[in-house]
Motif scaffolding. Structure first.
Motif, PDB file in Angstrom:
ATOM      1  N   TYR A  87      25.015  35.477  31.492  1.00 25.06           N
ATOM      2  CA  TYR A  87      24.035  34.554  30.907  1.00 25.06           C
ATOM      3  C   TYR A  87      22.916  34.263  31.907  1.00 25.06           C
ATOM      4  O   TYR A  87      21.741  34.257  31.542  1.00 25.06           O
ATOM      5  N   ASP A  88      23.288  34.053  33.171  1.00 20.05           N
ATOM      6  CA  ASP A  88      22.285  33.858  34.220  1.00 20.05           C
ATOM      7  C   ASP A  88      21.452  35.118  34.401  1.00 20.05           C
ATOM      8  O   ASP A  88      20.242  35.047  34.607  1.00 20.05           O
ATOM      9  N   TRP A  89      22.095  36.282  34.328  1.00 18.96           N
ATOM     10  CA  TRP A  89      21.380  37.534  34.489  1.00 18.96           C
ATOM     11  C   TRP A  89      20.323  37.701  33.396  1.00 18.96           C
ATOM     12  O   TRP A  89      19.182  38.054  33.685  1.00 18.96           O
ATOM     13  N   VAL A  90      20.693  37.425  32.157  1.00 19.64           N
ATOM     14  CA  VAL A  90      19.741  37.572  31.052  1.00 19.64           C
ATOM     15  C   VAL A  90      18.548  36.642  31.250  1.00 19.64           C
ATOM     16  O   VAL A  90      17.392  37.060  31.175  1.00 19.64           O
ATOM     17  N   VAL A  91      18.812  35.367  31.536  1.00 21.62           N
ATOM     18  CA  VAL A  91      17.743  34.367  31.633  1.00 21.62           C
ATOM     19  C   VAL A  91      16.910  34.526  32.907  1.00 21.62           C
ATOM     20  O   VAL A  91      15.683  34.433  32.872  1.00 21.62           O
ATOM     21  N   ASN A  92      17.568  34.759  34.031  1.00 23.38           N
ATOM     22  CA  ASN A  92      16.863  34.748  35.317  1.00 23.38           C
ATOM     23  C   ASN A  92      16.436  36.113  35.849  1.00 23.38           C
ATOM     24  O   ASN A  92      15.642  36.184  36.787  1.00 23.38           O
ATOM     25  N   TRP A  93      16.972  37.198  35.279  1.00 22.59           N
ATOM     26  CA  TRP A  93      16.611  38.514  35.783  1.00 22.59           C
ATOM     27  C   TRP A  93      16.014  39.390  34.688  1.00 22.59           C
ATOM     28  O   TRP A  93      14.916  39.913  34.838  1.00 22.59           O
ATOM     29  N   LEU A  94      16.731  39.559  33.586  1.00 24.24           N
ATOM     30  CA  LEU A  94      16.297  40.479  32.543  1.00 24.24           C
ATOM     31  C   LEU A  94      15.041  39.997  31.811  1.00 24.24           C
ATOM     32  O   LEU A  94      14.057  40.730  31.725  1.00 24.24           O
TER      33      LEU A  94
END
Length: 164
Positions: A87-94
């Motif tokens: 979830y962090d990856w989607v919001v903060n990276w992707l």
């Protein structure tokens, strides 16, 4: 977008002398990963971008993929560490990357995280059903708009033995 979740190759066993984050690929791990990378290249697969866990064994695996000519773009991504959160990856990276819809993105990381991520992308939740072998790969197509979670379509699940 196509996501390719790739597990690192065979690595040293953690000991009192070798911390988990410092574990390197073994000779066998490097050789198998190189063969897998060469096979992927022969299949005309390439990636627009490779993101890798900051742990040594994953960075080495990503380096092998890059050296095989599978991508020229490589970036370390802390979200792909063993304790990474999708979830962090989607919001903060992707999402901030704003990648083109036809992007092929390789994510090099660890188990059980990558299998769980694939399950969350496909089914919306981790079901502990997929297993990704070392130097294996899961391919998931995600929709062009909106969250990829629970909306993906898996098209590839390959252990390395089928690529050697």
């Amino acid at each position: 977008m196509e996501l390719y979740l790739i597990r690192h190759g065979i690595a040293e066993v953690a000991t009192d002398d070798i911390k988990d984050e410092q574990r390197r690929l073994t000779k066998e791990g490097r050789q198998k990963t190189e063969k897998v990378a060469q096979r992927l290249k022969k299949l005309d697969l390439d990636f627009d971008f490779i993101a890798t866990s900051p742990l040594v064994r994953a960075k080495q695996t990503a380096g092998i993929l890059t050296a095989a000519g599978l991508s020229s773009q490589l970036e370390e991504c802390t979200h792909l560490a063993p304790d990474g959160n999708i979830y962090d990856w989607v919001v903060n990276w992707l999402e901030p990357k704003n990648l083109a819809p036809d992007t092929r993105l390789a994510l090099v990381g660890h188990e059980p995280c990558l299998s769980r991520w694939a399950e969350i992308i496909v089914w919306g939740e981790a079901k502990e059903r997929l297993v990704l072998k070392k130097a294996g790969m899961i391919g998931v197509k995600v929709p062009e708009t909106g969250s990829p979670l629970g909306r993906g379509q898996m098209f590839w699940l390959t252990p390395p033995k089928y690529l050697l």
